[in-house]
Motif scaffolding. Sequence first.
Motif, mmCIF file in Angstrom:
data_model
loop_
_atom_site.group_PDB
_atom_site.id
_atom_site.type_symbol
_atom_site.label_atom_id
_atom_site.label_comp_id
_atom_site.label_asym_id
_atom_site.label_seq_id
_atom_site.Cartn_x
_atom_site.Cartn_y
_atom_site.Cartn_z
ATOM 1 N N GLN A 153 -1.903 2.029 15.336
ATOM 2 C CA GLN A 153 -1.971 2.565 16.692
ATOM 3 C C GLN A 153 -2.227 1.408 17.657
ATOM 4 N N LEU B 265 -3.117 7.418 5.664
ATOM 5 C CA LEU B 265 -4.150 7.279 6.684
ATOM 6 C C LEU B 265 -3.713 6.466 7.898
ATOM 7 N N THR B 266 -2.455 6.048 7.960
ATOM 8 C CA THR B 266 -1.996 5.250 9.091
ATOM 9 C C THR B 266 -0.685 5.814 9.632
ATOM 10 N N THR B 267 -0.301 5.306 10.788
ATOM 11 C CA THR B 267 0.982 5.691 11.391
ATOM 12 C C THR B 267 2.052 4.623 11.170
ATOM 13 N N HIS B 268 1.836 3.748 10.193
ATOM 14 C CA HIS B 268 2.864 2.766 9.832
ATOM 15 C C HIS B 268 3.969 3.486 9.044
ATOM 16 N N LEU C 102 -9.158 -2.216 14.420
ATOM 17 C CA LEU C 102 -9.058 -0.939 13.723
ATOM 18 C C LEU C 102 -7.755 -0.235 14.098
ATOM 19 N N ASN C 103 -7.417 -0.262 15.377
ATOM 20 C CA ASN C 103 -6.163 0.362 15.806
ATOM 21 C C ASN C 103 -4.965 -0.339 15.186
ATOM 22 N N ARG D 240 -4.603 0.838 11.670
ATOM 23 C CA ARG D 240 -4.141 2.230 11.612
ATOM 24 C C ARG D 240 -2.727 2.400 12.142
#
Length: 416
Positions: free
Chosen positions: A96, A321-324, A90-91, A94
């Motif tokens: 992370q 919804l992600t930090t990409h 999941l990380n 996301r």
Amino acid sequence: MPAASIVRRFISGFVGLVVCCALLWPSHARAGVANAPGSNLEVSLITYGPGDTYWERFGHDAIELRDTVSGEAVTFNYGVFDFDESGFLLNFARGQMHYLMDAAPSDVDQHYYVDVGRSVTRQHLAFTPAQAADLRDYLLWNLQPENVRYEYDYYVRNCATRVRDALDKALGGTLKPQLEARPGGMTFRQQTARLMSQQAWLMLILDLGLGPYSDQPLNAWQESFLPEVLQHEISHVTVTGLEGKAQPLVLDEQELSPNRLVPPPTTAPDLRLPLALAGLVFAALLLATRRFAPIVYALLGSVYLVLAGFVGVTLLILWTLTTHHSAWANANLLLFNPLAFFLLPALWRSRKHLAVSRVANGLIALQLLAVLAACLMHLLPGVVQQNQPWLLFALPIWLAIAWITRRQQPAAFFPS
């Protein structure tokens, strides 16, 4: 840039734990890297060439510390990931991700790369005794359980940038300004496509998902997110020696093991012609099958619309919804977006020469305007996303779908 496969990760983690315990053992119990005076420490940058597996395509590197008296040599690297971490998948989705630092005896660490045919190069660096001791102390501190993890990022916090930053810190910050003053050779996108070109399907997925962040011009400091670039660029760096005179940072370079794998190309592939041809062929198939095989036409069109919608949903998720951050603000959303799902009924109606609804007609017009906007964006100043290959692919297909469905409209809908 993971350093190893799953099996090797467990082995490396175990070896790293043993090495960590050994290095942190009280100084009176043993002699070696952990307690040698700085004058006995030799600092080297070890660079491993790209491997065959997709996570090895970017290469890898490590810092080697060698005690010239005891002969002990230890490599420290930042490329280990932990599948056992709670919520790892999941990380990862996301953006992370948490990676680990690792340490191992040099001969143990390098043995794997030699066995699989990857090149191994050692660059002996001109560190003063004080700098070598500072680097050793920092690496040992970083190896402690409470400091061993870091937040991973493909381009700005990976195995090469952490090694680069550790060297720069020990050198008193002299590395960064010299590399920042040198222009880079490629962008993040170009380097990614070049190194992933042997896995064409993955190269295309990554290119489709990268946004304008990946097209910014880079300097050598930024481009040294790649181990091979860092290896090349530090050969141009000078430092102040013990006598106060400038000298090259790299004292000597030695290839410990040659590359036995197919090397990546030196330039990024140009995707414009292949994707343009693919788009034209697909559009021609839609037009031909619409007349001679309506079911095939509907199936082909459905495949395209479903994939376009799925890509659009994925790009939206990556952005919101992600930090990409390398996938944010992706202009390919103008070409492939969730609106494509709502055109499926219109596509199947056109198979039977039935008029599509006004709503569907409006969606098609909106999609054509989005494609036009994507084209016009390339006239804007500043960094513009280099998505011309996907423009050339999507444009003929959307035009074909629009033309086919437009022909089904009653004349009253389009007065002359």
